[in-house]
Enzyme design. Structure first.
Site, mmCIF file in Angstrom:
data_model
loop_
_atom_site.group_PDB
_atom_site.id
_atom_site.type_symbol
_atom_site.label_atom_id
_atom_site.label_comp_id
_atom_site.label_asym_id
_atom_site.label_seq_id
_atom_site.Cartn_x
_atom_site.Cartn_y
_atom_site.Cartn_z
ATOM 1 N N GLY A 158 0.853 -1.197 0.000
ATOM 2 C CA GLY A 158 0.000 0.000 0.000
ATOM 3 C C GLY A 158 0.883 1.238 0.000
ATOM 4 N NE ARG A 180 -6.166 -6.879 -0.047
ATOM 5 C CZ ARG A 180 -6.778 -5.996 0.703
ATOM 6 N NH1 ARG A 180 -7.836 -6.337 1.360
ATOM 7 N NH2 ARG A 180 -6.351 -4.752 0.810
ATOM 8 N NE ARG A 241 -2.416 -1.369 14.073
ATOM 9 C CZ ARG A 241 -1.915 -0.164 13.745
ATOM 10 N NH1 ARG A 241 -0.625 -0.002 13.561
ATOM 11 N NH2 ARG A 241 -2.712 0.882 13.638
ATOM 12 C CD GLU A 270 1.957 -2.231 19.766
ATOM 13 O OE1 GLU A 270 1.448 -1.108 19.957
ATOM 14 O OE2 GLU A 270 2.377 -2.605 18.663
ATOM 15 C CG HIS A 288 3.025 1.390 17.772
ATOM 16 N ND1 HIS A 288 1.936 0.565 17.797
ATOM 17 C CD2 HIS A 288 2.900 2.095 16.614
ATOM 18 C CE1 HIS A 288 1.188 0.759 16.729
ATOM 19 N NE2 HIS A 288 1.754 1.688 15.982
ATOM 20 N N GLY A 290 6.356 4.343 14.695
ATOM 21 C CA GLY A 290 6.327 4.541 13.237
ATOM 22 C C GLY A 290 6.058 5.970 12.803
HETATM 23 C C1 GLV Z 1 -0.086 3.720 13.811
HETATM 24 O O1 GLV Z 1 0.236 2.618 14.085
HETATM 25 C C2 GLV Z 1 -1.110 4.034 12.866
HETATM 26 O O2 GLV Z 1 -1.848 3.133 12.440
HETATM 27 O O3 GLV Z 1 -1.234 5.210 12.532
#
Ligand code: GLV
Length: 329
Positions: A158, A180, A241, A270, A288, A290
């Site tokens: 994505g 996919r 995730r 988490e 976490h 990101g």
């Molecule tokens: C963080 O994990 C988000 O989905 O923005």
């Protein structure tokens, strides 16, 4: 005027947007910089028309029941929304929005940090240095595996997967992906990326970076079998995730050196981290992070606020994930 619950203090410009649109009195802000306790959340959501929610809030039948029939929209400050039972929301006509795009590049940067950090053993090396164990330069000291010129595998192509792939050009990498659906040919060409099936992705990736959303099809998709199918020199990175990866199986694979290393920003439960993973030297663990830059977190908060403002001004919220609940679908 719509009454909005905001479950935690977020960037001030976003709160200002909400106050300007709805009036200060209409905003019920949980003021503590901590996760709102569940009971408090259920109490305060009662009678609200909209909620500004974070990943820490479980938006399920109990939550929707507590909110009552007046609730019309939940704006999640995250791109992922596995904390929200979307079908349950849709059934009750509650719109759900997320914050895509604004965090794509920031998250791709972090994935690359983990790619290099895990391949070159940053965490282990820093622990070694801080522990005073560094006595001399040595030709064999903390050697890792190369990134440049290798094959980058991407699971889930994505927005973020593609942003990670774009960065691979500078590293002279071959890019393969499993998704996919196939990307348009010109996008594949621009990314120099080739779609492969999952067994090929596992067998041929030197670095495997995970970017798929969590769902029935991806829950536990990387388990013991997958790690056996990977190269012993391979590095796994997960910034999507936690439950996409079977953590017990990963810890065993890392301890048995079935794969070389891993870099993880997300975990199955988490904030708890599997005890066996904590025993592994060959894993870089992050809490976490990101999307965690000042600028991106502000943009995420503004995006969530913009979705609420648009919705209550009778416009289509720009990031609705269940548009079937909106007028006109
Ligand atoms: C963080 O994990 C988000 O989905 O923005």
């Amino acid at each position: 005027m719509a009454r909005i619950l905001v479950t935690r203090p977020v960037a001030e410009p976003a709160l200002e947007m909400l106050r300007n649109a709805f009036g200060a009195d209409a905003i019920d802000l949980y003021e503590e910089d901590a996760i709102i306790p569940r009971e408090e959340l259920l109490r305060r959501v009662a009678g609200k028309d909209g909620v500004f929610a974070l990943l820490s809030e479980k938006v399920d039948a109990e939550f929707l029941e507590a909110a009552g029939p007046g609730l019309r929209i939940v704006a999640n400050m995250a791109v992922g929304y596995d904390n929200i039972t979307v079908p349950e929301c849709s059934q009750r006509g509650v719109a759900v929005t997320n914050t895509p795009d604004v965090l794509t590049e920031t998250t791709a940067d972090l994935a690359w940090g983990l790619i290099i950090g895990a391949s070159r053993r940053f965490a282990e090396a820093e622990r070694f240095l801080r522990n005073g164990e560094w006595k001399e330069w040595s030709p064999t000291l903390l050697c890792g595996v190369d990134v440049y010129g290798k094959t980058l595998g991407i699971l889930g192509m994505g927005r973020i997967g593609q942003a990670v792939a774009r960065r691979a050009t500078g590293f002279g990498m071959r890019v393969i992906y499993h998704n996919r659906s196939r990307l348009p040919e010109d996008t594949e060409r621009a990314l120099n990326a080739e779609r492969v099936d999952l067994p090929t992705l596992l067998a041929e990736s030197d670095i495997l970076s995970v970017h798929c959303p969590l769902g029935d099809a991806t829950h536990g998709i990387l388990g013991a079998e997958a790690f056996k199918a990977m190269k012993p020199t391979a590095v796994l990175v997960n910034t999507s995730r936690g439950p996409v990866v079977d953590e017990t199986a990963l810890a065993e694979a890392l301890l048995a050196k079935e794969i070389f290393a891993a870099g993880l920003d997300v975990f199955e439960r988490e904030p708890s981290v599997h005890a066996r993973l904590l025993e592994c030297d060959n894993v870089v663990l992050l809490p976490h992070l990101g999307s965690a830059t000042y600028a991106t977190r502000q943009r995420m908060a503004e995006t969530a606020a913009a979705n609420l403002v648009a919705f209550f001004s009778g416009k289509r919220p720009p990031n609705c994930v269940n548009p079937e609940v909106l007028q006109g679908g």
